[in-house]
Scaffold this motif. Structure first.
Motif, PDB file in Angstrom:
ATOM      1  N   ASP A 189       4.433  31.858  63.219  1.00 53.13           N
ATOM      2  CA  ASP A 189       3.923  32.108  64.593  1.00 53.13           C
ATOM      3  C   ASP A 189       3.375  30.634  64.969  1.00 53.13           C
ATOM      4  N   CYS A 190       2.781  29.692  64.244  1.00 55.12           N
ATOM      5  CA  CYS A 190       2.344  28.519  64.580  1.00 55.12           C
ATOM      6  C   CYS A 190       3.446  27.595  64.814  1.00 55.12           C
ATOM      7  N   ALA A 191       4.752  27.654  63.987  1.00 57.79           N
ATOM      8  CA  ALA A 191       5.706  26.918  64.206  1.00 57.79           C
ATOM      9  C   ALA A 191       6.504  27.234  65.437  1.00 57.79           C
ATOM     10  N   GLU A 192       6.590  28.506  65.902  1.00 58.46           N
ATOM     11  CA  GLU A 192       7.041  28.884  66.910  1.00 58.46           C
ATOM     12  C   GLU A 192       6.506  28.435  68.361  1.00 58.46           C
ATOM     13  N   SER A 193       5.200  28.559  68.203  1.00 60.74           N
ATOM     14  CA  SER A 193       4.358  28.250  69.351  1.00 60.74           C
ATOM     15  C   SER A 193       4.209  26.457  69.487  1.00 60.74           C
ATOM     16  N   GLY A 194       4.294  25.800  68.512  1.00 59.29           N
ATOM     17  CA  GLY A 194       4.264  24.308  68.461  1.00 59.29           C
ATOM     18  C   GLY A 194       2.882  23.856  68.496  1.00 59.29           C
ATOM     19  N   SER A 195       1.880  24.341  67.715  1.00 59.50           N
ATOM     20  CA  SER A 195       0.711  23.967  67.648  1.00 59.50           C
ATOM     21  C   SER A 195       0.523  23.214  66.545  1.00 59.50           C
ATOM     22  N   LEU A 196       0.649  21.674  66.375  1.00 61.40           N
ATOM     23  CA  LEU A 196       0.675  20.957  65.232  1.00 61.40           C
ATOM     24  C   LEU A 196      -0.660  20.689  64.663  1.00 61.40           C
ATOM     25  N   HIS A 197      -1.712  21.139  65.147  1.00 60.88           N
ATOM     26  CA  HIS A 197      -2.983  20.991  65.021  1.00 60.88           C
ATOM     27  C   HIS A 197      -3.578  22.351  64.033  1.00 60.88           C
ATOM     28  N   ILE A 198      -2.785  23.408  64.227  1.00 60.14           N
ATOM     29  CA  ILE A 198      -3.239  24.628  63.641  1.00 60.14           C
ATOM     30  C   ILE A 198      -2.453  24.470  62.379  1.00 60.14           C
ATOM     31  N   LEU A 199      -1.043  24.029  62.526  1.00 60.47           N
ATOM     32  CA  LEU A 199      -0.187  24.060  61.366  1.00 60.47           C
ATOM     33  C   LEU A 199      -0.637  23.341  60.377  1.00 60.47           C
ATOM     34  N   LYS A 200      -1.507  22.033  60.374  1.00 68.27           N
ATOM     35  CA  LYS A 200      -1.849  21.257  59.475  1.00 68.27           C
ATOM     36  C   LYS A 200      -3.132  22.158  58.972  1.00 68.27           C
ATOM     37  N   MET A 201      -3.939  22.735  59.618  1.00 73.42           N
ATOM     38  CA  MET A 201      -5.094  23.552  59.282  1.00 73.42           C
ATOM     39  C   MET A 201      -4.482  24.717  58.075  1.00 73.42           C
ATOM     40  N   LEU A 202      -3.410  25.229  58.437  1.00 71.90           N
ATOM     41  CA  LEU A 202      -2.776  26.391  57.738  1.00 71.90           C
ATOM     42  C   LEU A 202      -2.365  25.694  56.448  1.00 71.90           C
ATOM     43  N   LEU A 203      -1.640  24.659  56.535  1.00 72.82           N
ATOM     44  CA  LEU A 203      -0.899  24.087  55.167  1.00 72.82           C
ATOM     45  C   LEU A 203      -2.180  23.465  54.222  1.00 72.82           C
ATOM     46  N   GLY A 204      -3.273  23.148  55.153  1.00 64.96           N
ATOM     47  CA  GLY A 204      -4.458  22.659  54.366  1.00 64.96           C
ATOM     48  C   GLY A 204      -5.394  23.718  53.585  1.00 64.96           C
ATOM     49  N   HIS A 205      -4.930  24.994  54.173  1.00 57.83           N
ATOM     50  CA  HIS A 205      -5.588  26.274  53.472  1.00 57.83           C
ATOM     51  C   HIS A 205      -4.565  26.983  52.585  1.00 57.83           C
ATOM     52  N   GLY A 206      -3.437  26.334  52.117  1.00 54.21           N
ATOM     53  CA  GLY A 206      -2.525  26.905  50.984  1.00 54.21           C
ATOM     54  C   GLY A 206      -1.468  27.823  51.801  1.00 54.21           C
ATOM     55  N   ALA A 207      -1.181  27.671  52.997  1.00 54.25           N
ATOM     56  CA  ALA A 207      -0.046  28.436  53.503  1.00 54.25           C
ATOM     57  C   ALA A 207       1.357  27.890  53.053  1.00 54.25           C
ATOM     58  N   THR A 208       2.418  28.670  52.770  1.00 56.74           N
ATOM     59  CA  THR A 208       3.540  28.605  52.031  1.00 56.74           C
ATOM     60  C   THR A 208       4.816  28.542  53.200  1.00 56.74           C
ATOM     61  N   MET A 209       5.855  27.992  52.515  1.00 54.00           N
ATOM     62  CA  MET A 209       7.164  28.196  53.535  1.00 54.00           C
ATOM     63  C   MET A 209       7.851  29.465  52.866  1.00 54.00           C
ATOM     64  N   ASP A 210       7.477  30.616  53.193  1.00 57.87           N
ATOM     65  CA  ASP A 210       7.983  31.982  53.121  1.00 57.87           C
ATOM     66  C   ASP A 210       9.258  32.086  54.205  1.00 57.87           C
ATOM     67  N   VAL A 211      10.077  33.178  53.849  1.00 57.51           N
ATOM     68  CA  VAL A 211      11.033  33.442  54.663  1.00 57.51           C
ATOM     69  C   VAL A 211      10.547  34.837  55.444  1.00 57.51           C
ATOM     70  N   ASP A 212      11.190  35.219  56.731  1.00 59.18           N
ATOM     71  CA  ASP A 212      10.870  36.377  57.130  1.00 59.18           C
ATOM     72  C   ASP A 212      12.381  37.196  56.668  1.00 59.18           C
TER      73      ASP A 212
END
Length: 654
Positions: A189-212
């Motif tokens: 959702d973050c990648a689709e909306s384009g918010s880099l700041h939130i993306l960095k926060m998610l990655l910092g909290h362990g978000a992984t590159m899953d597939v839909d």
């Protein structure tokens, strides 16, 4: 205006004085509850007061009138109607913190949901009401309750770009890798909306590159939507988030987005060059080349385009914009696959652009490819398939309409031929067959919904058939073409299809549904010239089509679930098409047949301020048998043991 409407309007407008004046006189608690709980337009007075932010009105309704604080209603936000919304949800969604506090103090359930399972917390996250989010969480709101699509509060905050809310939810240990029904995560959702700041926060909290469910990673999602900054961050080799192949795919797909979405050919070529360099590095640790797949089929709709295999071939593309556009389509289909909606969307979009430029053959070629992809991977009667079929009907209608007008600035519109329409008509018929098989199967389906979608496809098919019927009237129509048209339309008539309300194809051809068109317009097919004339403008309730269907055996006296014949439905139209009425009567429809409400077509016509005598001479279509049957019926004469059995149905229909 009745009493409950007066009470509702006062609550809606925030007029507490008027509300008190109307409700104060009611001494009985039962009477008070009845008016406070009554709905107008699907909403109660408390629901509408919370929606509109009228604190004093809501307080009065809750504390003085004892309104039910959990009674849901229907409210509208941004043009969308939300069904089953509790008062707390309405206040939270609209951003009224004092009202939210009032309702919670009164004991409102902070985790109550709408009909789509949306909580007040999720509603507050949607529009970025941070103070309400914080208050609800502090009062027991569950941050992990997802709506019916599996979208959590964190997902919607990321999609809408609400940084403060996303940060707050992450601080509460929200599940960053939770998946929706379709398999997407907050990172998608973050990648689709384009918010880099939130993306960095998610990655910092362990978000992984899953597939839909489409096999899409957040990286590919960013490439499809054209968020270059997200792509660049994710493919940065320092982070080690993606493989080399994933990086290459992302750059190539982003280049395709530059072509179709940004119309930036130079930018696209730069991205494709970077991907090429990554495929064939000059030196380094990752020096093993990764050539493009060799087994990718060459597609006629894409002019048999082949992807370049070296930098020189890439450079040559820039001199040919059409070749660049075809490359974008080839790359997107290879990486996303035919099942992804964007694959067929951009094929249809490119076709619509060609139609605007007068290149109708190229448009049809691309649209057929998109339609074939959709039919191969989507379930029967899919809305996307409907939209593609409808776009063809619009295109043919536009071309026929434009040919009837003087050429605009010398632009010549080519004729629409049977060979143009027939392949689309056959594919529409195939969808109808698939829908009928689905209805006959033992699968668990929503039968009413399936009948509705089947009817939409049938209407599109009828529009295409009407366009073919119009070709019969052209002076250049040969006997061979005429025979083919009759054969094609007969294949529809012989299906003996029944859709909603038990209506036949002839019923639908004669009804208001046919006039409104077959499917919701949308997607790329409605662009420009291709969307300039709705199919319904030239095909709805077409006398030539009705005449053709009747000649091919369609039953003029068939009845639907309400006892209406096609003639009844035609007479409901205003204005009533006289040619269709005459065709039905000339082929055996009865002018005095009654439906299950006891109405004849003539009586229905009168209700629309029209008269049958202005269309036909009723006496010409009234037989002695009809008059006798009406006499028996009107005077309630016994007939069952008097007239022959074979005449009983005649008496009943009159």
């Amino acid at each position: 205006m009745d009493f409950k409407t007066v009470v509702f309007n006062a609550a809606r407008d925030g007029n507490l004085t008027r509300l008190k004046a109307y409700l104060h006189s009611w001494r009985s608690a039962d009477e008070l509850n009845m008016f406070v709980g009554a709905k107008v337009g699907g909403a109660t007075p408390l629901v509408i007061a919370c929606r509109n932010g009228h604190y004093d009105v809501a307080e009065y309704l809750i504390e003085r009138c004892k309104a039910d604080i959990e009674q849901p209603g229907s409210v509208t936000f941004d043009g969308e109607t939300i069904e089953g919304a509790p008062p707390l949800w309405c206040a939270a969604a609209a951003g009224h913190l004092p009202l939210v506090k009032l309702l919670v103090r009164a004991g409102a359930n902070v985790n109550s949901t709408t009909r789509t399972h949306s909580t007040p917390l999720r509603a507050a996250c949607f529009d970025g009401h941070y103070d309400i989010v914080k208050f609800l969480v502090e009062n027991g709101a569950d941050i992990e309750i997802a709506n019916r699509h599996g979208h959590t509060c964190l997902m919607i905050a990321c999609y809408k770009g609400h940084i403060r809310i996303a940060k707050y939810l992450l601080s509460l240990s929200a599940d960053v890798n939770r998946k929706s029904v379709k398999g997407n995560t907050a990172l998608h959702d973050c990648a689709e909306s384009g918010s880099l700041h939130i993306l960095k926060m998610l990655l910092g909290h362990g978000a992984t590159m899953d597939v839909d469910s489409y096999g899409m990673t957040p990286l590919l999602a960013a490439s499809v939507t054209g968020h270059t900054h997200i792509v660049e961050h994710l493919i940065n080799v320092e982070y080690g988030l993606v493989t080399r192949q994933q990086r290459i795919d992302a750059l190539e797909l982003l280049g395709a987005t530059y072509v179709d979405k940004r119309r930036d050919m130079v930018g696209a070529l730069t991205l494709w060059k970077r991907a090429m360099d990554d495929r064939f590095p000059a030196d380094g640790v990752d020096s093993e080349p990764i050539p493009k797949p060799k087994d990718v089929p060459r597609i006629e709709a894409y002019d048999f385009a082949v992807e370049p295999s070296n930098a020189q071939q890439l450079e040559e593309l820039l001199a040919d914009p059409d070749a660049m556009r075809m490359q974008a389509l080839v790359i997107r289909e290879r990486i996303l696959g035919p099942a992804h909606p964007d694959t067929s969307y951009y094929v249809r979009y490119r076709g619509a652009v060609y139609a605007d430029a007068g290149r109708f053959a190229r448009c049809r070629q691309l649209w057929h490819h998109a339609l074939d992809m959709q039919r191969a991977v989507l379930p029967p009667l899919s809305p996307l398939t409907q939209s593609s079929l409808y776009s063809f009907a619009e295109l043919f209608s536009y071309m026929l309409a434009e040919r009837a007008r003087p050429p605009l600035r010398g632009r010549i519109i080519p004729p629409v031929t049977f060979e143009d329409i027939d392949p689309v008509f056959r594919k529409a018929l195939s969808e109808i067959n698939r829908g009928m098989e689905l209805l006959d199967s033992k699968l668990s389906i929503d039968r009413e919904q399936t009948l509705t979608t089947l009817q939409r496809v049938l209407v599109i098919c009828l529009h295409l058939a009407a366009l073919m019927a119009r070709l019969l009237e052209e002076p250049e129509c040969t006997e061979d073409v005429s025979r083919k048209i009759h054969k094609a339309v007969y294949s529809l008539v012989k299906l003996d299809i029944k859709v909603r309300q038990g209506r036949s194809a002839l019923h639908v051809a004669c009804s208001a549904e046919s006039c409104r068109g077959g499917a919701a317009r949308g997607g790329a097919g409605g662009a420009g010239a291709a969307g300039g004339a709705a199919a319904g403008e030239s095909a709805a309730c077409c006398g030539a089509l009705v005449a053709l269907m009747l000649r091919l055996g369609a039953a003029p006296d068939a009845r639907d679930a309400d006892g209406n014949t096609p003639l009844h439905l035609v007479c409901k139209l205003n204005p009533c098409p006289a040619d269709v009425v005459r065709e039905l009567l000339n082929h055996g429809a009865h002018i005095d047949t009654v439906n299950y409400e006891g109405e004849t077509p003539e009586e229905i016509l009168k209700s629309t301020q029209q008269t049958l005598t202005s269309i036909v001479n009723p006496l010409r279509y009234t037989t002695l048998k009809c008059l006798a049957a009406r006499t028996v019926k009107n005077y309630r004469l016994p007939y069952r043991h008097v007239v022959p059995q074979c005449l009983h149905s005649t008496v009943i229909t009159h």
